[in-house]
Design an enzyme around this catalytic site. Sequence first.
Site: not given
Length: 282
Positions: A27, A30, A63, A182, A241
Amino acid sequence: MPEQIAATLIQALPYIRIFAGKTIVIKYGGNAMIDEVLKKAVMRDLVLMRLVGINPILVHGGGPEINEAMKKLGKEPEFVAGRRVTDAETMEIVEMVLTGKTNKSIVAHLNSEGVQAVGLSGKDANLLIATKDTDNGDIGFVGKIAHVNPEIIHTLTNGGYIPVISSVAVGADGQAYNVNADTAAAALAVALHAEKLILMTDVEGLYKDFSDKSSLVSEITASEARQWIEGGIVDKGMIPKLEACASAVEDGVPRAHILDGRRAHALLIELFTDSGIGTMVR
């Protein structure tokens, strides 16, 4: 210098033997999706993994990009238990950003590094079938994975491609659902009988006390992870997560890892060195 490079390659050899032919679901998210230096490092890690015979499956969220698009349209992002509240308009934005802009950008980066990548969403070949997630009340078109149809992934990996999957799923009625990336990665790891699930994030790993950086946990069992979630020990952003890691391990994935994606070549350090990094769930 040449001797050091050779020694590094020799250290990696046993791990290459172990993972050759195996599937690893990653995944990607970030800071590693935003910082251009880190992004390039991740792409090269994936290329190297593919060239030594590993089948990397990349699942991504987006995100920050979704938040930016929402704000441009005058909508304020809202979250419940780490899940994005997703009304009909937000769902359109999510699908536009994830399946369009973000997915194709990642595919283009991988292709430019010399491998062949193919972008998918959960809608393609009914890859990810979802039902409405009401565990945290009605938060809109937020999905829970009900079934994975992995045949398209097998077709792509057998052909030498790296699949790049956005976390948009489809309901039985054709409705698009926003699924936590996730969670989607964990479901895919189980369905593909992956050797590992790796979640890239913006912290070093799991902390028993986030304010105390010395409380980093290097290893935890799935049952302990469940206890931490239920006991409220983990930060809200870490809940999806840790849930994903615990679910994957409980359903047959041997190991799940939470890695610091801010660290260049975190994937290679975890896979091909003796030290390993982050937090492992077993």
